[in-house]
Design a protein around this motif. Structure first.
Motif, PDB file in Angstrom:
ATOM      1  N   ALA A 195       0.767  -1.151   0.002  1.00 53.78           N
ATOM      2  CA  ALA A 195       0.042   0.000   0.092  1.00 53.78           C
ATOM      3  C   ALA A 195       0.856   1.299  -0.270  1.00 53.78           C
ATOM      4  N   VAL A 196       0.863   1.933  -1.124  1.00 54.72           N
ATOM      5  CA  VAL A 196       1.639   3.115  -1.218  1.00 54.72           C
ATOM      6  C   VAL A 196       1.467   4.301  -0.133  1.00 54.72           C
ATOM      7  N   GLY A 197       0.164   4.337   0.269  1.00 59.21           N
ATOM      8  CA  GLY A 197      -0.186   5.544   1.270  1.00 59.21           C
ATOM      9  C   GLY A 197       0.481   5.176   2.692  1.00 59.21           C
ATOM     10  N   SER A 241       7.446 -10.148  -8.217  1.00 58.18           N
ATOM     11  CA  SER A 241       6.327  -9.115  -8.266  1.00 58.18           C
ATOM     12  C   SER A 241       6.795  -7.790  -7.985  1.00 58.18           C
ATOM     13  N   SER A 242       7.174  -6.957  -9.074  1.00 57.18           N
ATOM     14  CA  SER A 242       7.630  -5.671  -8.867  1.00 57.18           C
ATOM     15  C   SER A 242       6.398  -4.816  -9.151  1.00 57.18           C
ATOM     16  N   SER A 243       6.772  -3.515  -9.557  1.00 57.36           N
ATOM     17  CA  SER A 243       5.558  -2.473  -9.316  1.00 57.36           C
ATOM     18  C   SER A 243       6.078  -1.406 -10.503  1.00 57.36           C
ATOM     19  N   CYS A 244       4.882  -0.784 -10.895  1.00 53.08           N
ATOM     20  CA  CYS A 244       4.740   0.392 -11.939  1.00 53.08           C
ATOM     21  C   CYS A 244       5.645   1.776 -11.069  1.00 53.08           C
ATOM     22  N   THR A 245       5.444   1.401  -9.615  1.00 56.81           N
ATOM     23  CA  THR A 245       5.860   2.833  -8.909  1.00 56.81           C
ATOM     24  C   THR A 245       7.406   2.880  -8.942  1.00 56.81           C
ATOM     25  N   VAL A 246       8.132   1.591  -9.619  1.00 52.75           N
ATOM     26  CA  VAL A 246       9.685   1.998  -9.873  1.00 52.75           C
ATOM     27  C   VAL A 246       9.875   3.125 -10.704  1.00 52.75           C
ATOM     28  N   ARG A 306       6.347  -5.894 -13.622  1.00 54.56           N
ATOM     29  CA  ARG A 306       5.863  -4.608 -12.952  1.00 54.56           C
ATOM     30  C   ARG A 306       4.582  -4.292 -13.098  1.00 54.56           C
ATOM     31  N   TYR A 307       3.989  -4.694 -11.971  1.00 55.26           N
ATOM     32  CA  TYR A 307       2.400  -4.636 -12.058  1.00 55.26           C
ATOM     33  C   TYR A 307       1.992  -3.186 -12.022  1.00 55.26           C
ATOM     34  N   PHE A 308       0.834  -3.097 -12.690  1.00 54.95           N
ATOM     35  CA  PHE A 308       0.434  -1.632 -12.620  1.00 54.95           C
ATOM     36  C   PHE A 308      -1.087  -1.757 -11.354  1.00 54.95           C
ATOM     37  N   ASN A 309      -2.138  -1.692 -11.862  1.00 53.63           N
ATOM     38  CA  ASN A 309      -3.167  -1.664 -10.560  1.00 53.63           C
ATOM     39  C   ASN A 309      -4.141  -2.965 -10.708  1.00 53.63           C
ATOM     40  N   PRO A 310      -3.841  -4.175  -9.881  1.00 57.82           N
ATOM     41  CA  PRO A 310      -4.494  -5.161 -10.101  1.00 57.82           C
ATOM     42  C   PRO A 310      -5.898  -4.934  -9.465  1.00 57.82           C
ATOM     43  N   ASN A 324      -6.720  -0.010   1.658  1.00 54.58           N
ATOM     44  CA  ASN A 324      -6.035   0.949   1.383  1.00 54.58           C
ATOM     45  C   ASN A 324      -6.453   1.364  -0.282  1.00 54.58           C
ATOM     46  N   ASN A 325      -6.663   0.494  -0.828  1.00 54.78           N
ATOM     47  CA  ASN A 325      -6.796   0.416  -2.338  1.00 54.78           C
ATOM     48  C   ASN A 325      -8.154   1.128  -2.801  1.00 54.78           C
ATOM     49  N   LEU A 326      -8.284   1.544  -3.821  1.00 50.70           N
ATOM     50  CA  LEU A 326      -9.559   2.377  -4.339  1.00 50.70           C
ATOM     51  C   LEU A 326     -10.573   1.281  -4.473  1.00 50.70           C
ATOM     52  N   VAL A 327     -10.379  -0.001  -5.608  1.00 49.35           N
ATOM     53  CA  VAL A 327     -11.543  -0.768  -5.826  1.00 49.35           C
ATOM     54  C   VAL A 327     -12.062  -1.341  -4.381  1.00 49.35           C
ATOM     55  N   PRO A 328     -11.321  -1.998  -3.476  1.00 50.64           N
ATOM     56  CA  PRO A 328     -12.104  -2.671  -2.566  1.00 50.64           C
ATOM     57  C   PRO A 328     -12.609  -1.741  -1.538  1.00 50.64           C
ATOM     58  N   TYR A 329     -12.070  -0.569  -1.413  1.00 54.59           N
ATOM     59  CA  TYR A 329     -12.731   0.429  -0.522  1.00 54.59           C
ATOM     60  C   TYR A 329     -14.182   0.919  -1.263  1.00 54.59           C
ATOM     61  N   MET A 330     -14.016   1.074  -2.328  1.00 58.55           N
ATOM     62  CA  MET A 330     -15.355   1.369  -3.168  1.00 58.55           C
ATOM     63  C   MET A 330     -16.372   0.411  -3.084  1.00 58.55           C
ATOM     64  N   VAL A 337     -12.450  10.532  -2.805  1.00 59.31           N
ATOM     65  CA  VAL A 337     -11.647  10.684  -3.660  1.00 59.31           C
ATOM     66  C   VAL A 337     -10.157  11.642  -3.091  1.00 59.31           C
ATOM     67  N   PHE A 338      -9.093  11.001  -3.448  1.00 56.79           N
ATOM     68  CA  PHE A 338      -7.817  11.833  -2.692  1.00 56.79           C
ATOM     69  C   PHE A 338      -7.468  12.469  -3.676  1.00 56.79           C
ATOM     70  N   GLY A 339      -8.019  13.890  -3.825  1.00 59.20           N
ATOM     71  CA  GLY A 339      -7.497  14.884  -4.771  1.00 59.20           C
ATOM     72  C   GLY A 339      -8.289  15.041  -5.942  1.00 59.20           C
ATOM     73  N   THR A 362      -8.752  14.008 -11.147  1.00 58.79           N
ATOM     74  CA  THR A 362      -8.546  12.900 -10.325  1.00 58.79           C
ATOM     75  C   THR A 362      -7.182  12.147 -10.877  1.00 58.79           C
ATOM     76  N   CYS A 363      -6.560  11.312  -9.907  1.00 60.26           N
ATOM     77  CA  CYS A 363      -5.175  10.565 -10.541  1.00 60.26           C
ATOM     78  C   CYS A 363      -5.687   9.646 -11.696  1.00 60.26           C
ATOM     79  N   GLU A 364      -4.850   9.319 -12.656  1.00 61.49           N
ATOM     80  CA  GLU A 364      -5.007   8.298 -13.590  1.00 61.49           C
ATOM     81  C   GLU A 364      -3.924   7.056 -13.208  1.00 61.49           C
ATOM     82  N   GLY A 389       2.273  10.169  -1.498  1.00 62.10           N
ATOM     83  CA  GLY A 389       2.792   9.059  -2.211  1.00 62.10           C
ATOM     84  C   GLY A 389       2.287   8.938  -3.495  1.00 62.10           C
ATOM     85  N   ASP A 390       1.138   9.541  -3.719  1.00 63.24           N
ATOM     86  CA  ASP A 390       0.498   9.537  -5.096  1.00 63.24           C
ATOM     87  C   ASP A 390       1.130  10.034  -6.302  1.00 63.24           C
ATOM     88  N   VAL A 391       1.259   9.475  -7.515  1.00 60.92           N
ATOM     89  CA  VAL A 391       1.774  10.269  -8.554  1.00 60.92           C
ATOM     90  C   VAL A 391       0.330  10.432  -9.392  1.00 60.92           C
TER      91      VAL A 391
HETATM   92  C1  WQD Z   1      -5.453   4.320  -6.915  1.00 64.51           C
HETATM   93  C2  WQD Z   1      -6.031   5.891  -6.995  1.00 64.51           C
HETATM   94  C3  WQD Z   1      -5.729   7.031  -5.056  1.00 64.51           C
HETATM   95  C4  WQD Z   1      -8.261   4.956  -2.217  1.00 64.51           C
HETATM   96  C5  WQD Z   1      -1.582   0.162  -6.484  1.00 64.51           C
HETATM   97  C6  WQD Z   1      -1.203  -0.919  -5.689  1.00 64.51           C
HETATM   98  C7  WQD Z   1       0.519  -1.116  -5.784  1.00 64.51           C
HETATM   99  C8  WQD Z   1       0.888  -0.907  -7.121  1.00 64.51           C
HETATM  100  C9  WQD Z   1       0.384   0.454  -7.765  1.00 64.51           C
HETATM  101  C10 WQD Z   1       1.742  -3.178  -7.763  1.00 64.51           C
HETATM  102  C11 WQD Z   1      -4.920   7.029  -6.325  1.00 64.51           C
HETATM  103  C12 WQD Z   1      -7.203   6.821  -5.334  1.00 64.51           C
HETATM  104  C13 WQD Z   1      -7.548   5.262  -3.525  1.00 64.51           C
HETATM  105  C14 WQD Z   1      -9.446   5.650  -1.911  1.00 64.51           C
HETATM  106  C15 WQD Z   1      -8.846   7.098  -3.776  1.00 64.51           C
HETATM  107  N1  WQD Z   1       0.799  -2.130  -7.918  1.00 64.51           N
HETATM  108  N2  WQD Z   1      -7.980   6.451  -4.104  1.00 64.51           N
HETATM  109  N3  WQD Z   1      -9.737   6.928  -2.408  1.00 64.51           N
HETATM  110  O1  WQD Z   1      -1.844   3.839  -5.047  1.00 64.51           O
HETATM  111  O2  WQD Z   1      -2.089   3.273  -7.476  1.00 64.51           O
HETATM  112  O3  WQD Z   1      -1.016   1.467  -5.875  1.00 64.51           O
HETATM  113  O4  WQD Z   1      -1.009   0.094  -7.818  1.00 64.51           O
HETATM  114  O5  WQD Z   1       2.473  -3.171  -7.262  1.00 64.51           O
HETATM  115  O6  WQD Z   1       0.923  -2.133  -4.906  1.00 64.51           O
HETATM  116  O7  WQD Z   1      -1.556  -0.549  -4.408  1.00 64.51           O
HETATM  117  O8  WQD Z   1      -3.599   2.106  -5.827  1.00 64.51           O
HETATM  118  O9  WQD Z   1      -5.921   1.702  -5.505  1.00 64.51           O
HETATM  119  O10 WQD Z   1      -4.530   2.626  -3.389  1.00 64.51           O
HETATM  120  O11 WQD Z   1      -5.092   4.017  -5.573  1.00 64.51           O
HETATM  121  O12 WQD Z   1      -9.092   8.170  -4.274  1.00 64.51           O
HETATM  122  O13 WQD Z   1     -10.139   5.470  -0.918  1.00 64.51           O
HETATM  123  O14 WQD Z   1      -7.166   5.647  -6.138  1.00 64.51           O
HETATM  124  O15 WQD Z   1      -5.274   8.402  -4.382  1.00 64.51           O
HETATM  125  O16 WQD Z   1      -5.089   8.168  -7.076  1.00 64.51           O
HETATM  126  P1  WQD Z   1      -2.113   2.900  -6.144  1.00 64.51           P
HETATM  127  P2  WQD Z   1      -4.644   2.625  -5.095  1.00 64.51           P
END
Ligand code: WQD
Length: 339
Positions: free
Chosen positions: A87-89, A124-129, A179-183, A201-207, A220-222, A231-233, A298-300
């Motif tokens: 979890a990035v945050g 298992s790497s990540s696009c965050t690199v 390098r995973y993006f957003n699973p 922490n992640n968007l989809v499970p929280y949603m 929505v964070f920002g 909003t973030c892409e 921590g978000d890009v």
């Molecule tokens: C996505 C967007 C949040 C929660 C994930 C994995 C990480 C890596 C990259 C593999 C962001 C926004 C989120 C919320 C929101 N994958 N958001 N409200 O941070 O891109 O990272 O993909 O390595 O391991 O965790 O994913 O789902 O946390 O956030 O607005 O309640 O949704 O700010 O812009 P993230 P995320």
């Protein structure tokens, strides 16, 4: 290629990889400490795989424990390493939790791989690199590593550096970083999916939890980012497509002479948070209690994958759409509530 050690094998992504490995005739040996999973998941994996799956409960920082498993189950043909916090945050708020776990697991595991002469390694790497891409949001594998913006991203950079440093040793080890993006999403059967422990922490499970009334609202964070709607892409990929990429990577390691390689694993498309929320509501016919909050440290702003290398070299590409993933995620959420 038969026995594959799968660390984090009871987790969200690991469980889907375990099912895919078994389906392709591999023998996955799962290792997990249940820090981000539940004890009934290995049984679900066996049901989906239609066969017994060997499982060890172990913290992957335990070098001796890993060595004992590798000796007992050997010869091991390959390792797929997922055991890490992601979890990035959270990593910004608690960096030492991430450095201790993510680097500790990689250190213990890589020592065992070298000691036992295990020939194939998928990480298992990540696009965050990539950090915040310089030009636009699309990155390919030759894009430079940037400031990773979070301790989580930095642990993934450090792990890829470990792979680079051992690749030069005189051994038969061949390695791939995915390098995973957003699973997102869940297995179409509804039997396995994401099991966030506590507040997601992640968007989809929280949603999903907000739509199910388990969370009072989705924040929505920002909404002031330099993107299409503020909003973030991100590049959202179905977890089953991600799992399949690991099979292709392991199979590729058999044929290639290349000691070290890396592939982006995403859908190759960017979706904003707003678009994901809208699509989720529309495809599942649910309303979402929504508020707009501050940016999350921590978000890009935006990142998505160029994925032609994985298509060209691994013969892999996504089969599911974001709509499919959001539908499967919601179906899984409903199943969780029936249990
Ligand atoms: C996505 C967007 C949040 C929660 C994930 C994995 C990480 C890596 C990259 C593999 C962001 C926004 C989120 C919320 C929101 N994958 N958001 N409200 O941070 O891109 O990272 O993909 O390595 O391991 O965790 O994913 O789902 O946390 O956030 O607005 O309640 O949704 O700010 O812009 P993230 P995320």
């Amino acid at each position: 290629m038969d026995k594959i050690l799968l660390t984090g094998g009871a987790g969200f992504i690991g469980s889907h990889i375990a099912v895919a490995l078994a389906g392709k005739g591999f023998t996955p040996i799962l290792i997990d400490n249940f820090s981000h999973s539940q004890r009934h998941i290995p049984g679900r994996i066996e049901k989906l795989a239609g066969k017994k799956i060997t499982f060890y409960e172990l913290d992957c920082r335990d070098h001796r424990g890993l060595l004992d498993i590798a000796k007992k189950e050997g010869p091991i043909d390959g390792v797929i390493h997922l055991a890490a916090f992601k979890a990035v945050g959270e990593s910004v708020a608690n960096p030492m939790k991430y450095y201790d776990n993510n680097l500790g697991c990689m250190n213990a595991l890589m020592r065992v791989i070298l000691e036992m002469g295990i020939p194939h390694f998928v990480f298992s790497s990540s696009c965050t690199v990539y950090g915040m891409p310089d030009e636009g949001a699309a990155v390919d594998e030759s894009s430079p590593f940037g400031d990773p913006y979070s301790p989580y991203g930095y642990t993934k950079q450090a792990c890829e550096r470990i792979m680079k440093d051992v690749a030069g040793l005189s051994n038969g080890l061949k390695q791939i970083s995915l390098r995973y993006f957003n699973p997102i999403g869940a297995h179409p059967s509804g039997k396995i999916g994401e099991l966030p422990l506590g507040k997601p922490n992640n968007l989809v499970p929280y949603m999903c939890q907000a739509a199910a009334g388990l969370r009072s609202e989705l924040v929505v964070f920002g909404r002031d980012y330099p993107t299409s709607d503020g909003t973030c892409e991100r590049d959202y990929i179905h977890v089953c497509d991600l799992a399949e990429a690991h099979i292709r990577a392991m199979e590729h390691l058999l044929d290639t002479d290349k000691r070290l390689d890396a592939f982006n694993v995403g859908a190759g498309k960017a979706h904003s948070v707003q678009e994901i929320i809208h699509t989720f509501s529309e495809v599942n016919q649910v309303e979402l209690p929504l508020v707009y909050g501050d940016r999350r440290p921590g978000d890009v702003a935006a990142i998505y994958a160029r994925v032609d290398k994985a298509q060209r070299v691994l013969g892999w590409k996504t089969r599911y759409s974001v709509r499919d993933a959001l539908q499967h995620a919601w179906q899984w959420q409903l199943r969780l509530q029936e249990e």
